[in-house]
Scaffold this motif. Structure first.
Motif, PDB file in Angstrom:
ATOM      1  N   ALA A 180      49.895  27.548  59.665  1.00 55.59           N
ATOM      2  CA  ALA A 180      48.430  27.616  59.738  1.00 55.59           C
ATOM      3  C   ALA A 180      47.901  28.780  58.910  1.00 55.59           C
ATOM      4  CB  ALA A 180      47.987  27.759  61.194  1.00 55.59           C
ATOM      5  N   VAL A 181      48.644  29.879  58.913  1.00 53.48           N
ATOM      6  CA  VAL A 181      48.231  31.058  58.141  1.00 53.48           C
ATOM      7  C   VAL A 181      48.375  30.778  56.646  1.00 53.48           C
ATOM      8  CG1 VAL A 181      48.706  33.494  57.657  1.00 53.48           C
ATOM      9  CG2 VAL A 181      48.803  32.640  60.004  1.00 53.48           C
ATOM     10  N   ILE A 182      49.418  30.050  56.267  1.00 52.42           N
ATOM     11  CA  ILE A 182      49.608  29.680  54.859  1.00 52.42           C
ATOM     12  C   ILE A 182      48.436  28.839  54.369  1.00 52.42           C
ATOM     13  CG2 ILE A 182      51.011  28.296  53.276  1.00 52.42           C
ATOM     14  CD1 ILE A 182      53.476  29.170  54.826  1.00 52.42           C
ATOM     15  N   MET A 183      47.995  27.889  55.209  1.00 54.96           N
ATOM     16  CA  MET A 183      46.841  27.078  54.836  1.00 54.96           C
ATOM     17  C   MET A 183      45.603  27.952  54.695  1.00 54.96           C
ATOM     18  SD  MET A 183      45.176  23.704  56.681  1.00 54.96           S
ATOM     19  CE  MET A 183      44.319  24.630  57.967  1.00 54.96           C
ATOM     20  N   ALA A 184      45.454  28.917  55.628  1.00 53.94           N
ATOM     21  CA  ALA A 184      44.308  29.826  55.570  1.00 53.94           C
ATOM     22  C   ALA A 184      44.357  30.686  54.305  1.00 53.94           C
ATOM     23  CB  ALA A 184      44.277  30.710  56.809  1.00 53.94           C
ATOM     24  N   LEU A 185      45.563  31.100  53.902  1.00 56.21           N
ATOM     25  CA  LEU A 185      45.719  31.896  52.686  1.00 56.21           C
ATOM     26  C   LEU A 185      45.342  31.073  51.451  1.00 56.21           C
ATOM     27  CD1 LEU A 185      49.046  33.847  53.361  1.00 56.21           C
ATOM     28  CD2 LEU A 185      46.752  34.819  53.112  1.00 56.21           C
ATOM     29  N   ASN A 186      45.720  29.804  51.460  1.00 59.87           N
ATOM     30  CA  ASN A 186      45.337  28.924  50.353  1.00 59.87           C
ATOM     31  C   ASN A 186      43.817  28.839  50.233  1.00 59.87           C
ATOM     32  OD1 ASN A 186      47.733  28.139  49.147  1.00 59.87           O
ATOM     33  ND2 ASN A 186      48.077  26.453  50.549  1.00 59.87           N
ATOM     34  N   ILE A 187      43.167  28.679  51.386  1.00 60.68           N
ATOM     35  CA  ILE A 187      41.705  28.602  51.393  1.00 60.68           C
ATOM     36  C   ILE A 187      41.109  29.930  50.930  1.00 60.68           C
ATOM     37  CG2 ILE A 187      39.676  28.336  52.881  1.00 60.68           C
ATOM     38  CD1 ILE A 187      41.336  26.398  54.572  1.00 60.68           C
ATOM     39  N   LEU A 188      41.725  31.044  51.356  1.00 55.76           N
ATOM     40  CA  LEU A 188      41.254  32.366  50.936  1.00 55.76           C
ATOM     41  C   LEU A 188      41.364  32.532  49.425  1.00 55.76           C
ATOM     42  CD1 LEU A 188      40.306  35.255  51.556  1.00 55.76           C
ATOM     43  CD2 LEU A 188      42.714  35.875  51.912  1.00 55.76           C
ATOM     44  N   VAL A 189      42.501  32.089  48.856  1.00 56.15           N
ATOM     45  CA  VAL A 189      42.684  32.166  47.404  1.00 56.15           C
ATOM     46  C   VAL A 189      41.610  31.346  46.700  1.00 56.15           C
ATOM     47  CG1 VAL A 189      44.199  31.512  45.485  1.00 56.15           C
ATOM     48  CG2 VAL A 189      45.163  32.621  47.505  1.00 56.15           C
ATOM     49  N   GLY A 190      41.368  30.132  47.208  1.00 56.92           N
ATOM     50  CA  GLY A 190      40.338  29.277  46.611  1.00 56.92           C
ATOM     51  C   GLY A 190      38.962  29.925  46.678  1.00 56.92           C
ATOM     52  N   CYS A 191      38.612  30.497  47.831  1.00 58.64           N
ATOM     53  CA  CYS A 191      37.306  31.162  47.987  1.00 58.64           C
ATOM     54  C   CYS A 191      37.189  32.374  47.069  1.00 58.64           C
ATOM     55  CB  CYS A 191      37.105  31.585  49.443  1.00 58.64           C
ATOM     56  SG  CYS A 191      36.849  30.207  50.585  1.00 58.64           S
ATOM     57  N   ALA A 192      38.294  33.114  46.916  1.00 56.16           N
ATOM     58  CA  ALA A 192      38.283  34.283  46.034  1.00 56.16           C
ATOM     59  C   ALA A 192      38.033  33.861  44.592  1.00 56.16           C
ATOM     60  CB  ALA A 192      39.609  35.039  46.150  1.00 56.16           C
ATOM     61  N   LEU A 193      38.637  32.755  44.188  1.00 58.97           N
ATOM     62  CA  LEU A 193      38.434  32.256  42.825  1.00 58.97           C
ATOM     63  C   LEU A 193      36.993  31.819  42.610  1.00 58.97           C
ATOM     64  CD1 LEU A 193      41.700  30.172  42.308  1.00 58.97           C
ATOM     65  CD2 LEU A 193      41.127  32.358  41.264  1.00 58.97           C
ATOM     66  N   ILE A 194      36.432  31.115  43.597  1.00 61.53           N
ATOM     67  CA  ILE A 194      35.037  30.680  43.481  1.00 61.53           C
ATOM     68  C   ILE A 194      34.111  31.894  43.422  1.00 61.53           C
ATOM     69  CG2 ILE A 194      33.164  29.465  44.661  1.00 61.53           C
ATOM     70  CD1 ILE A 194      35.319  27.589  45.817  1.00 61.53           C
ATOM     71  N   GLY A 195      34.377  32.881  44.279  1.00 59.43           N
ATOM     72  CA  GLY A 195      33.564  34.104  44.268  1.00 59.43           C
ATOM     73  C   GLY A 195      33.653  34.830  42.945  1.00 59.43           C
ATOM     74  N   PHE A 196      34.864  34.875  42.388  1.00 56.37           N
ATOM     75  CA  PHE A 196      35.066  35.527  41.097  1.00 56.37           C
ATOM     76  C   PHE A 196      34.293  34.803  40.002  1.00 56.37           C
ATOM     77  CE2 PHE A 196      37.514  36.197  37.157  1.00 56.37           C
ATOM     78  CZ  PHE A 196      37.562  37.575  37.131  1.00 56.37           C
ATOM     79  N   SER A 197      34.258  33.478  40.065  1.00 61.12           N
ATOM     80  CA  SER A 197      33.555  32.696  39.044  1.00 61.12           C
ATOM     81  C   SER A 197      32.042  32.872  39.148  1.00 61.12           C
ATOM     82  CB  SER A 197      33.912  31.216  39.175  1.00 61.12           C
ATOM     83  OG  SER A 197      33.337  30.651  40.337  1.00 61.12           O
ATOM     84  N   LEU A 198      31.554  33.136  40.355  1.00 60.37           N
ATOM     85  CA  LEU A 198      30.110  33.283  40.562  1.00 60.37           C
ATOM     86  C   LEU A 198      29.611  34.700  40.303  1.00 60.37           C
ATOM     87  CD1 LEU A 198      29.625  31.187  43.832  1.00 60.37           C
ATOM     88  CD2 LEU A 198      29.025  30.518  41.499  1.00 60.37           C
ATOM     89  N   ARG A 199      30.527  35.631  40.119  1.00 56.88           N
ATOM     90  CA  ARG A 199      30.135  37.034  39.952  1.00 56.88           C
ATOM     91  C   ARG A 199      29.168  37.264  38.798  1.00 56.88           C
ATOM     92  NH1 ARG A 199      34.870  41.335  39.302  1.00 56.88           N
ATOM     93  NH2 ARG A 199      35.041  40.216  37.322  1.00 56.88           N
ATOM     94  N   PRO A 200      29.380  36.655  37.625  1.00 54.39           N
ATOM     95  CA  PRO A 200      28.415  36.857  36.532  1.00 54.39           C
ATOM     96  C   PRO A 200      27.014  36.377  36.890  1.00 54.39           C
ATOM     97  CG  PRO A 200      30.458  35.935  35.680  1.00 54.39           C
ATOM     98  CD  PRO A 200      30.530  35.854  37.175  1.00 54.39           C
ATOM     99  N   VAL A 201      26.935  35.251  37.613  1.00 51.93           N
ATOM    100  CA  VAL A 201      25.630  34.724  38.014  1.00 51.93           C
ATOM    101  C   VAL A 201      24.950  35.677  38.987  1.00 51.93           C
ATOM    102  CG1 VAL A 201      24.443  32.815  39.161  1.00 51.93           C
ATOM    103  CG2 VAL A 201      26.417  32.355  37.689  1.00 51.93           C
ATOM    104  N   ILE A 202      25.723  36.184  39.945  1.00 52.05           N
ATOM    105  CA  ILE A 202      25.182  37.125  40.932  1.00 52.05           C
ATOM    106  C   ILE A 202      24.686  38.392  40.249  1.00 52.05           C
ATOM    107  CG2 ILE A 202      25.763  38.573  42.916  1.00 52.05           C
ATOM    108  CD1 ILE A 202      27.771  36.376  43.734  1.00 52.05           C
ATOM    109  N   ASN A 203      25.443  38.869  39.274  1.00 56.11           N
ATOM    110  CA  ASN A 203      25.037  40.081  38.545  1.00 56.11           C
ATOM    111  C   ASN A 203      23.731  39.851  37.784  1.00 56.11           C
ATOM    112  OD1 ASN A 203      27.270  41.489  39.447  1.00 56.11           O
ATOM    113  ND2 ASN A 203      28.506  41.034  37.641  1.00 56.11           N
ATOM    114  N   LYS A 204      23.588  38.657  37.195  1.00 56.50           N
ATOM    115  CA  LYS A 204      22.351  38.335  36.476  1.00 56.50           C
ATOM    116  C   LYS A 204      21.154  38.321  37.418  1.00 56.50           C
ATOM    117  CE  LYS A 204      23.604  37.586  32.157  1.00 56.50           C
ATOM    118  NZ  LYS A 204      23.005  38.339  31.010  1.00 56.50           N
ATOM    119  N   VAL A 205      21.347  37.749  38.612  1.00 52.05           N
ATOM    120  CA  VAL A 205      20.265  37.684  39.594  1.00 52.05           C
ATOM    121  C   VAL A 205      19.870  39.082  40.039  1.00 52.05           C
ATOM    122  CG1 VAL A 205      19.658  36.938  41.942  1.00 52.05           C
ATOM    123  CG2 VAL A 205      20.904  35.400  40.408  1.00 52.05           C
ATOM    124  N   ARG A 206      20.876  39.941  40.250  1.00 58.11           N
ATOM    125  CA  ARG A 206      20.596  41.315  40.664  1.00 58.11           C
ATOM    126  C   ARG A 206      19.805  42.065  39.592  1.00 58.11           C
ATOM    127  NH1 ARG A 206      26.412  43.197  43.301  1.00 58.11           N
ATOM    128  NH2 ARG A 206      26.150  42.110  45.303  1.00 58.11           N
TER     129      ARG A 206
END
Length: 209
Positions: A180-206
């Protein structure tokens, strides 16, 4: 005494590696699921990309991208889109989705190398960062000629050293981590990647606020 430039590059690389990002999380998770060999293969995929980007920055590619606004924007959009795709796909894979485009964290060494290589390669604006680092060192007269290549080599060596250590940590902890933790880690990795991809957009908005 030129070895000092390798050491200085290595020190800078270590500082950058200390900021655990989505690539490091992917390597850790690859090692948890696929074992140490797969984790190290993923680490080497990242190291190869680092070497390519450092060399490109030294050769002036970074400055060319920086001066061409459209190219910089295009690279930024394509890179962010690719990273977001990886993130969404990994989450879908972790949740067991049957969607055609989903995939899980790679477990075989060859697939792990390719996955990490593509992910790391999806951030071409990294070249601009390294171009700025090298330009500043050249301007202050600290380095010249071969020195800059030695400095870059030291930075790449830091990836070769640090990323396999992250893979080793994943392999050591894998037997203690429930499914269950491995699945959660996979989801965490996916969320981290999505967050990383959105960082330029967030910086522009700021910037506009």
């Amino acid at each position: 005494m030129r070895y000092k430039f390798i050491f200085n590059g290595f020190k800078l690389g270590i500082v950058l590696q200390a900021a655990i990002g989505p690539v490091a999380l992917l390597i850790f998770q690859t090692s948890v699921q696929g074992g140490l060999v797969s984790g190290i293969a993923a680490a080497m995929g990242v190291a190869v990309v680092d070497a390519i980007y450092v060399a490109a920055a030294i050769l002036g590619v970074g400055m060319m991208i920086e001066r061409c606004g459209r190219a910089k924007m295009l690279f930024g959009i394509l890179g962010s889109a690719a990273v977001a795709f990886f993130g969404v796909s990994i989450i879908m894979g972790a949740l067991g989705s049957n969607a055609v485009l989903r995939f899980a964290v790679s477990e075989t060494p060859s697939a792990a190398f390719l996955q990490a290589f593509i992910l790391a390669f999806s951030s071409p604006l990294t070249i601009i960062f390294w171009a700025g680092v090298f330009a500043s060192r050249l301007e202050d007269g600290e380095m010249k000629g071969l020195d800059i290549w030695l400095f870059g080599a030291g930075a790449v060596v830091s990836t070769v050293v640090c990323m396999p250590l992250i893979a080793a940590a994943g392999a050591l902890l894998s037997s203690f981590i429930p499914r269950a933790v491995i699945m959660a880690l996979n989801i965490l990795v996916g969320c981290a990647l999505i967050g990383f991809s959105l960082r330029p957009v967030i910086n522009k908005v700021r910037e506009k606020l």
